[in-house]
Design a protein around this motif. Structure first.
Motif, PDB file in Angstrom:
ATOM      1  N   UNK A   1      20.928  -3.485  -1.721  1.00 18.39           N
ATOM      2  CA  UNK A   1      20.360  -4.558  -0.896  1.00 18.39           C
ATOM      3  C   UNK A   1      19.629  -3.972   0.308  1.00 18.39           C
ATOM      4  N   UNK A   2      20.290  -3.034   0.942  1.00 19.68           N
ATOM      5  CA  UNK A   2      19.668  -2.414   2.118  1.00 19.68           C
ATOM      6  C   UNK A   2      18.419  -1.632   1.726  1.00 19.68           C
ATOM      7  N   UNK A   3      18.532  -0.942   0.565  1.00 23.61           N
ATOM      8  CA  UNK A   3      17.378  -0.163   0.092  1.00 23.61           C
ATOM      9  C   UNK A   3      16.194  -1.087  -0.196  1.00 23.61           C
ATOM     10  N   UNK A   4      16.566  -2.227  -0.838  1.00 23.32           N
ATOM     11  CA  UNK A   4      15.515  -3.188  -1.152  1.00 23.32           C
ATOM     12  C   UNK A   4      14.863  -3.720   0.130  1.00 23.32           C
ATOM     13  N   UNK A   5      15.660  -4.004   1.122  1.00 21.67           N
ATOM     14  CA  UNK A   5      15.130  -4.532   2.381  1.00 21.67           C
ATOM     15  C   UNK A   5      14.282  -3.488   3.096  1.00 21.67           C
ATOM     16  N   UNK A   6      14.820  -2.255   3.097  1.00 22.35           N
ATOM     17  CA  UNK A   6      14.058  -1.174   3.739  1.00 22.35           C
ATOM     18  C   UNK A   6      12.740  -0.957   3.018  1.00 22.35           C
ATOM     19  N   UNK A   7      12.829  -1.029   1.678  1.00 20.25           N
ATOM     20  CA  UNK A   7      11.610  -0.844   0.886  1.00 20.25           C
ATOM     21  C   UNK A   7      10.581  -1.932   1.209  1.00 20.25           C
ATOM     22  N   UNK A   8      11.074  -3.188   1.340  1.00 20.23           N
ATOM     23  CA  UNK A   8      10.163  -4.292   1.657  1.00 20.23           C
ATOM     24  C   UNK A   8       9.523  -4.077   3.023  1.00 20.23           C
ATOM     25  N   UNK A   9      10.390  -3.625   3.964  1.00 15.23           N
ATOM     26  CA  UNK A   9       9.851  -3.365   5.305  1.00 15.23           C
ATOM     27  C   UNK A   9       8.803  -2.262   5.255  1.00 15.23           C
ATOM     28  N   UNK A  10       9.095  -1.270   4.444  1.00 13.66           N
ATOM     29  CA  UNK A  10       8.162  -0.142   4.347  1.00 13.66           C
ATOM     30  C   UNK A  10       6.827  -0.603   3.790  1.00 13.66           C
ATOM     31  N   UNK A  11       6.926  -1.439   2.751  1.00  6.14           N
ATOM     32  CA  UNK A  11       5.683  -1.958   2.155  1.00  6.14           C
ATOM     33  C   UNK A  11       4.912  -2.769   3.186  1.00  6.14           C
ATOM     34  N   UNK A  12       5.704  -3.620   3.906  1.00  3.28           N
ATOM     35  CA  UNK A  12       5.027  -4.446   4.893  1.00  3.28           C
ATOM     36  C   UNK A  12       4.415  -3.582   5.999  1.00  3.28           C
ATOM     37  N   UNK A  13       5.146  -2.554   6.368  1.00  3.31           N
ATOM     38  CA  UNK A  13       4.616  -1.665   7.420  1.00  3.31           C
ATOM     39  C   UNK A  13       3.324  -0.997   6.957  1.00  3.31           C
ATOM     40  N   UNK A  14       3.373  -0.563   5.662  1.00  2.00           N
ATOM     41  CA  UNK A  14       2.161   0.075   5.137  1.00  2.00           C
ATOM     42  C   UNK A  14       0.995  -0.913   5.127  1.00  2.00           C
ATOM     43  N   UNK A  15       1.346  -2.143   4.715  1.00  2.00           N
ATOM     44  CA  UNK A  15       0.285  -3.154   4.686  1.00  2.00           C
ATOM     45  C   UNK A  15      -0.217  -3.441   6.099  1.00  2.00           C
TER      46      UNK A  15
ATOM     47  N   UNK B   1      -0.764 -10.727   3.494  1.00  2.00           N
ATOM     48  CA  UNK B   1      -1.850 -10.986   2.556  1.00  2.00           C
ATOM     49  C   UNK B   1      -1.405 -11.747   1.317  1.00  2.00           C
ATOM     50  N   UNK B   2      -0.116 -12.234   1.302  1.00  2.00           N
ATOM     51  CA  UNK B   2       0.320 -13.059   0.187  1.00  2.00           C
ATOM     52  C   UNK B   2       0.213 -14.520   0.605  1.00  2.00           C
ATOM     53  N   UNK B   3      -0.465 -15.302  -0.232  1.00  2.00           N
ATOM     54  CA  UNK B   3      -0.569 -16.726   0.047  1.00  2.00           C
ATOM     55  C   UNK B   3      -0.660 -17.477  -1.269  1.00  2.00           C
ATOM     56  N   UNK B   4       0.034 -18.592  -1.304  1.00  2.00           N
ATOM     57  CA  UNK B   4      -0.014 -19.418  -2.500  1.00  2.00           C
ATOM     58  C   UNK B   4      -1.132 -20.456  -2.399  1.00  2.00           C
TER      59      UNK B   4
ATOM     60  N   UNK C   1      -5.202 -21.509  -1.677  1.00  2.00           N
ATOM     61  CA  UNK C   1      -6.516 -20.895  -1.939  1.00  2.00           C
ATOM     62  C   UNK C   1      -7.183 -20.421  -0.648  1.00  2.00           C
ATOM     63  N   UNK C   2      -6.989 -21.159   0.446  1.00  2.00           N
ATOM     64  CA  UNK C   2      -7.672 -20.799   1.685  1.00  2.00           C
ATOM     65  C   UNK C   2      -6.741 -20.071   2.649  1.00  2.00           C
ATOM     66  N   UNK C   3      -5.536 -19.742   2.213  1.00  2.00           N
ATOM     67  CA  UNK C   3      -4.625 -19.053   3.113  1.00  2.00           C
ATOM     68  C   UNK C   3      -5.003 -17.594   3.284  1.00  2.00           C
ATOM     69  N   UNK C   4      -4.740 -17.059   4.480  1.00  2.00           N
ATOM     70  CA  UNK C   4      -5.032 -15.652   4.737  1.00  2.00           C
ATOM     71  C   UNK C   4      -3.878 -14.757   4.345  1.00  2.00           C
ATOM     72  N   UNK C   5      -2.684 -15.364   4.226  1.00  2.00           N
ATOM     73  CA  UNK C   5      -1.515 -14.549   3.895  1.00  2.00           C
ATOM     74  C   UNK C   5      -1.027 -13.779   5.099  1.00  2.00           C
ATOM     75  N   UNK C   6      -1.379 -14.248   6.275  1.00  2.00           N
ATOM     76  CA  UNK C   6      -0.974 -13.526   7.478  1.00  2.00           C
ATOM     77  C   UNK C   6      -0.021 -14.334   8.351  1.00  2.00           C
ATOM     78  N   UNK C   7      -0.074 -15.669   8.231  1.00  2.00           N
ATOM     79  CA  UNK C   7       0.727 -16.529   9.115  1.00  2.00           C
ATOM     80  C   UNK C   7       2.219 -16.236   9.049  1.00  2.00           C
TER      81      UNK C   7
END
Lengths: 317, 476
Positions: B243-257, B427-430, B432-438
């Motif tokens: 769980x922690x690895x998954x969370x850290x990984x998500x944070x890492x991805x988000x940080x990279x993004x 950058x993820x948005x469901x 059509x006009x979303x920026x995926x940043x909010x």
């Protein structure tokens, strides 16, 4: 993995050593081989059986008789240097048979046992028993203290205890009394019981098994000395004339010089402490010289039996 | 089975131990029971010999051979393993015996009893058969030795009993070994199976499948967490680590993004904002002219163009805001006030109503007011956008434990289950006009306050976003 296998190997060795040590800590007993090719039969006796045999009839229990006479035999062996073995027989008849067959070389016979032995004169008297300064005794008719019987006549039709057929006091005297009244024992008494010993006859009266009995006076006195309560339970209602006590006799097979040795040892018993101790165990004062004529009175009582038609010595049965 | 496997290391020692224990127990038991049987046989023989000595004493004195023979015959009949018996008088004359022919001569020489000795026992081998020979002196009143009673007890019964014992013992040992083998396999399997399972999950995680989980054991009756042995505890710890690895990984991805977005943002800001400014001026300039019959239509198009330019500017601003997230400047603030301010900023919508359930006793909490305003505004804006056909937004504030919770519950379209885990990714948005940043910005800002966001949603029914902030700072 090598370490584990090494440890397992060590564990295996240790276990096997411990188990083997525990299993073999006590050396197994080694069996000695016995070969059965050569056997020994029961009879005849082995050659190791040598020496003289002193026979005696059991008075009550064979063990008691053995214990009483073993010191006498040991004394005689010590004094004469002869190897003498004690042999206890069930009855005086048995002793007579042993003397007759040569299985016994000397014996203690009861007064009746001596006079009923045939052929007369085959046995030599070595010594007579002496008690309370006398060689004599009486046959006594006894009943229970609470019995209404006060004389031999009162016992007619009653049950009666006898010792055996060669005992003067235990058999011949009541036979004589009955014959004097014209009857046999079977006719005079309703029931006859052969006990085998004077002591057992006394106990038969005491226990009420028999209404009366005839026993030797010295045996009754000995029993009362051992069991004083008997004096309150038993009473004497008739007595015989004085009879001579039983002798120590030599059988026909005993050498003359050994007879003298044994006779001397018997007659000298009262003069030594060891001898007196042995005599005390037998309830005697000592032994005195004896001769054939001393037993004439005994023989008078035994005669009616001997003269009965069809009568045979017990050991001939 | 590999020699370096756990199963081998468990099975072999257990098997070896059972085998050795069985072997040792077998040997010791055989020895002890053998000794007991031997002792019992000796006691039996000695007792019979004593009995013969006692019962034959009287008849030996009277030299009643018939009665002595009867005594021995009775014993021979009643004692099954009695090999022989005979009685000697004091001169070693044979008074009676049970042999068919006669007493073996050599037997008379064995086990001779000294006068002072009451009993004697000797092991003999007679015609190949082991026999315990017992000799008991026959005494009168314990004073005078008048003879000897001798008897032989065959050891055949003892040997048969020992053979039976050995067979039983061997069978027990075999059973123990088989049981031990089965037990060792079961035991090792119970240890090895979860380890193998854990190994497979580890390989899946190493391959990038962070959603893998180690499942072992049965949930308890109340449906609570699985309880079990150390293996289960290890699995639970492993899952927690995942769980922690998954969370850290998500944070890492988000940080990279975020890093990428930051770089893009600065470039876009320079390259797009200037043209957008020029376009805005041109639109403003064109709006100043009267364009005759087509003026109304043209002005309408110019307004659309101006709106798109504003929208583009907003995207660029959002990008810049997202890439320039600063550390929060904490001050005691009223979350209810910030919430009301954020809601007031959102243009009202005719078909959307806003319900409030605010805790008036909510204490002041140390937060960055501007950042928290941005958080509430973005969440509320998303809720309005999810309720284009109308609905109700319910906002609530409350204290729960050591946290303050601000929840936004809408009755909008809801979020698909597969999108729930990604809605906070940049950058993820469901839409059509979303920026995926909010929401990505919201997540970053809340994390900056050491808080967290919980989301629950059902497609077609609506969603609930709950901002959870620790009260700890406000109490310090």
């Amino acid at each position: 993995m090598r370490t584990i296998l090494d440890r397992l190997a060590i564990l295996l060795v240790v276990t096997v050593i411990l188990a083997a040590g525990l299993a073999g800590c006590e050396e197994a007993e080694k069996a000695r081989p016995v070969f059965t090719s050569q056997v020994v039969l029961t009879t005849p006796d082995s050659p190791r059986s040598q020496g003289l045999v002193f026979a005696v009839a059991s008075e009550s229990e064979p063990e008691d008789t053995y214990l009483a006479y073993r010191p006498l035999v040991e004394y005689l062996s010590a004094r004469t240097g002869l190897a003498i073995k004690l042999s206890v027989s069930k009855s005086n008849a048995g002793v007579q048979k042993m003397l007759k067959d040569g299985d016994a070389h000397l014996a203690r016979l009861s007064a009746g046992g001596y006079v009923s032995y045939l052929p007369a004169g085959e046995l030599e008297i070595l010594a007579k028993e002496s008690s309370a300064g006398s060689n004599c005794f009486q046959a006594v008719i006894i009943v229970r203290q609470d019995s209404p019987c006060g004389s031999f006549e009162h016992l007619k039709g009653k049950s009666f205890a006898l010792v055996d057929q060669v005992s003067i006091s235990g058999y011949s005297y009541p036979v004589w009394l009955a014959a004097d009244r014209g009857q046999s024992l079977e006719e005079y008494f309703s029931e006859l019981d052969y006990t085998g010993s004077h002591s057992m006859s006394i106990m038969a009266v005491y226990d009420g098994i028999a209404d009366g009995a005839c026993v030797a006076s010295y045996v009754l006195e000995s029993e009362i000395r051992s069991n004083p309560w008997l004096s309150d339970s038993i009473k004497v209602i008739a007595r015989s004339p004085e009879l001579t006590r039983g002798p120590i006799v030599a059988g026909p097979g005993l050498k003359a010089e050994w007879r003298e040795l044994i006779r001397d040892a018997l007659l000298a018993m009262g003069s030594s402490q060891q001898g007196r101790m042995v005599l005390q165990g037998l309830g005697l004062d000592g032994f005195s010289p004896g001769r054939e004529g001393d037993y004439d009175a005994n023989r008078e009582f035994a005669r009616p039996i001997n003269q009965q038609e069809g009568w045979r010595q017990p050991y001939e049965n | 089975m590999k020699t370096d496997s756990v199963m081998f290391k468990l099975v072999v020692p257990v098997l070896a131990f059972v085998l050795l224990a069985g072997l040792a127990t077998d040997l010791v038991a055989q020895r002890l029971i053998g000794q007991s049987l031997d002792l019992a046989l000796r006691d039996k023989g000695s007792a019979i010999a004593r009995q013969i000595a006692v019962t034959s004493s009287r008849d030996l004195l009277l030299e009643d051979r018939k009665q002595l023979q009867r005594i021995l015959d009775d014993e021979k009949e009643s004692v099954s393993d009695l090999s022989y018996a005979f009685i000697l008088d004091e001169n070693d004359n044979i008074m009676a015996h049970t042999f068919e022919t006669g007493v073996p001569l050599q037997l008379l020489w064995e086990n001779n009893l000294p006068a002072a000795q009451e009993t004697g026992t000797q092991l003999l081998e007679i015609d190949g058969e082991l026999v315990y020979d017992f000799a008991v002196g026959i005494d009168v009143a314990g004073q005078y030795r008048i003879g000897t009673a001798r008897l032989g007890i065959s050891s055949g019964g003892l040997e048969a009993a020992q053979a039976s014992l050995r067979t039983s013992s061997a069978l027990i040992t075999v059973f123990l070994v088989l049981a031990g083998l089965m037990l060792a396999f079961l035991l090792s399997a119970s240890v090895v199976r979860p380890i193998r399972r854990l190994h497979r999950v580890s390989e899946q995680v190493a391959a990038g499948s962070y959603d893998s989980r180690f499942e072992w054991g049965q949930p308890d009756e109340t449906g609570g967490p699985v309880r079990g042995d150390e293996i289960v505890e290890l699995g639970q710890a492993f899952n927690h680590m995942l769980d922690q690895l998954r969370e850290v990984n998500a944070r890492l991805i988000r940080s990279e993004k975020l890093a990428t977005i930051g770089q893009l943002a600065s470039t876009i800001a320079h390259e797009i904002r200037n043209p957008l400014g020029v376009m805005k001026n041109v639109v403003y300039y064109l709006n100043m002219f009267d364009l005759g019959e087509q003026d109304a239509e043209i002005k309408e198009n110019l307004d659309i163009l101006a709106g798109e330019i504003d929208n583009s500017n907003k995207i660029v601003s959002d990008l810049l805001d997202f890439s320039r997230i600063k550390h929060p400047v904490l001050n005691p603030c009223s979350l209810n006030t910030i919430l009301e301010s954020a809601l007031d900023r959102i243009p009202p919508h005719d078909s959307i109503s806003v319900a409030r359930d605010l805790d008036p006793d909510l204490p002041l909490i140390e937060v960055d007011g501007a950042q928290m305003h941005q958080v509430f505004y973005n969440i509320a804006t998303n809720a309005f956008q999810a309720m284009e056909k109308g609905g109700t937004l319910t906002v609530a504030s409350r204290i729960r434990g050591a946290n303050a919770e601000i929840s936004f519950q809408d009755t909008g379209t809801g979020i698909a289950e597969e999108d729930l885990a990604r809605i906070f990714e940049p950058l993820f948005s469901s839409r059509a006009r979303g920026t995926g940043l909010g929401l990505a910005l919201v997540a970053s800002l809340v994390e900056g306050h050491r808080g967290r966001i919980e989301v629950s949603s059902r497609l077609g029914e609506g969603s609930t976003f709950t901002v959870i902030l620790p009260l700890e700072r406000s109490q310090a």
